[in-house]
Design an enzyme around this catalytic site. Sequence first.
Site, mmCIF file in Angstrom:
data_model
loop_
_atom_site.group_PDB
_atom_site.id
_atom_site.type_symbol
_atom_site.label_atom_id
_atom_site.label_comp_id
_atom_site.label_asym_id
_atom_site.label_seq_id
_atom_site.Cartn_x
_atom_site.Cartn_y
_atom_site.Cartn_z
ATOM 1 N N ARG A 16 0.879 -1.156 -0.180
ATOM 2 C CA ARG A 16 -0.059 -0.022 0.063
ATOM 3 C C ARG A 16 0.764 1.546 -0.066
ATOM 4 O O ARG A 16 2.344 1.242 0.425
ATOM 5 C CB ARG A 16 -1.030 0.314 1.285
ATOM 6 C CG ARG A 16 -0.233 -0.510 2.809
ATOM 7 C CD ARG A 16 -1.004 0.306 3.632
ATOM 8 N NE ARG A 16 -0.752 1.270 3.399
ATOM 9 C CZ ARG A 16 -0.127 2.450 3.726
ATOM 10 N NH1 ARG A 16 1.422 2.209 4.066
ATOM 11 N NH2 ARG A 16 0.316 3.566 3.680
ATOM 12 N N GLY A 17 0.234 2.094 -0.288
ATOM 13 C CA GLY A 17 1.223 3.584 -0.128
ATOM 14 C C GLY A 17 0.990 4.179 -1.906
ATOM 15 O O GLY A 17 1.942 2.570 -2.546
ATOM 16 N N ALA A 18 1.010 5.159 -2.730
ATOM 17 C CA ALA A 18 1.214 5.144 -3.968
ATOM 18 C C ALA A 18 2.428 4.948 -4.733
ATOM 19 O O ALA A 18 2.264 3.788 -5.682
ATOM 20 C CB ALA A 18 0.640 6.669 -3.639
ATOM 21 N N GLY A 19 3.205 5.124 -3.729
ATOM 22 C CA GLY A 19 5.049 5.012 -4.379
ATOM 23 C C GLY A 19 4.875 3.692 -4.058
ATOM 24 O O GLY A 19 5.115 2.460 -5.071
ATOM 25 N N ARG A 59 -7.213 -0.958 -7.335
ATOM 26 C CA ARG A 59 -6.871 -0.061 -6.668
ATOM 27 C C ARG A 59 -7.345 1.300 -7.688
ATOM 28 O O ARG A 59 -6.108 1.820 -8.693
ATOM 29 C CB ARG A 59 -6.138 0.710 -5.544
ATOM 30 C CG ARG A 59 -5.823 -0.613 -4.707
ATOM 31 C CD ARG A 59 -5.469 0.178 -3.177
ATOM 32 N NE ARG A 59 -6.271 0.634 -2.353
ATOM 33 C CZ ARG A 59 -6.124 1.779 -1.403
ATOM 34 N NH1 ARG A 59 -4.679 1.404 -1.458
ATOM 35 N NH2 ARG A 59 -6.311 2.272 -0.620
ATOM 36 N N CYS A 125 -0.832 9.112 7.640
ATOM 37 C CA CYS A 125 -1.929 8.542 7.368
ATOM 38 C C CYS A 125 0.053 7.924 7.341
ATOM 39 O O CYS A 125 0.666 8.066 8.080
ATOM 40 C CB CYS A 125 -2.325 8.123 5.680
ATOM 41 S SG CYS A 125 -2.210 7.309 4.769
ATOM 42 N N ASP A 194 -1.500 10.476 -3.467
ATOM 43 C CA ASP A 194 -1.919 9.872 -4.312
ATOM 44 C C ASP A 194 -1.949 10.471 -5.658
ATOM 45 O O ASP A 194 -1.646 9.421 -6.577
ATOM 46 C CB ASP A 194 -3.252 8.862 -3.752
ATOM 47 C CG ASP A 194 -2.746 8.198 -2.758
ATOM 48 O OD1 ASP A 194 -2.906 8.926 -1.587
ATOM 49 O OD2 ASP A 194 -2.044 6.731 -2.408
ATOM 50 N N ASN A 204 -5.360 12.642 -1.131
ATOM 51 C CA ASN A 204 -5.210 12.063 -0.572
ATOM 52 C C ASN A 204 -5.724 11.079 0.671
ATOM 53 O O ASN A 204 -6.726 11.173 0.229
ATOM 54 C CB ASN A 204 -3.196 12.608 0.479
ATOM 55 C CG ASN A 204 -2.674 12.172 1.455
ATOM 56 O OD1 ASN A 204 -2.220 10.854 0.972
ATOM 57 N ND2 ASN A 204 -1.979 12.096 2.575
#
Length: 307
Positions: A16-19, A59, A125, A194, A204
């Site tokens: 998880r997490g956009a990067g 996602r 987050c 994000d 985000n």
Amino acid sequence: MSIGETAEKIKSMEIRGAGTIARAAAGALKHFAENYTGSDTDAFEKELTEKADVLLATRPTAITLWNSVQAVIRDVDKIDDINTLKETVTAKAAKFIEDSHKAVEIIGRIGAKRIEDGDVVLTTCNSKVALASIIHAFKEGKNIEVYATESRPWFQGHITVRALAKEKIPVNLIVDSSVRYYMKNIDKVLVGADTVTSNGVVINKIGTSQIALCAHEARVPFFVCAETYKFSPRSITGELVKIEERDLNEVANPDDFPGVNIRNPVFDATPPEYIDGIITEVGLIPPYAAYEIIAHKFGFETLMEVD
Ligand code: RUB
């Protein structure tokens, strides 16, 4: 890791997490190309597109997933030799991952310059880039303290506070609803992203826009840390960002609340007027410069092909 395994882990939030999602997707496409045993380029391209779609379906909100997939598969149809095709996909994926790590490191350095000795920083987050900036500032010898929100319902804030405590940075874990109460103690807010749209809106984790509003009211500078692959070429074509709404069971057991609608949107949109700057690997920019970043990074030719 295979495409299927990666897709499952992204869906279940193990990745998880956009990067991190973006790097995992590129890594999965690399794994596919490296392990492809066929000899037909058309079959390879068809399967590659199908695999890319599997990753994209995991996602919906972070543009990083789309940007990483595009960075790997763009223009592969122009190659007519199977070995060159496999090598090109592998090399493009490896370059995306390497550039992404480098971007996080550069943002860490730039972001740290905006954190001064004695600052109290609030984050929400779990953003690897926001954390990179905070940790970098601390390692430079700045005496800082952090407030981190829990980030219900997934409690990504727990990952953040553990990471900061491991670095011996003084850190406070607070509930999401206490942000306005604590804002008087805060000198800077640093969050991740994000997606950044062409008009400078930052998408985000849910709750980010409330934090921005509180910071704006209290005149506390609000910075977003975002690699340039978090900027959305698709927003240029007028496409709206889809806000992911996850399973209601993540919020509460519906059996305990008969007749009640339980809602679980997991991202929100912060307008540019509440953002003092976006820290990217190519520098600190005003949110209103998002269009220029997108145009420069992707180029007009590519942008005109985005549907
Ligand atoms: C994660 C989240 C993070 C951004 C940036 O949401 O909103 O702030 O993705 O993270 P989720 P990073 O946990 O639902 O994926 O800076 O690590 O890319």
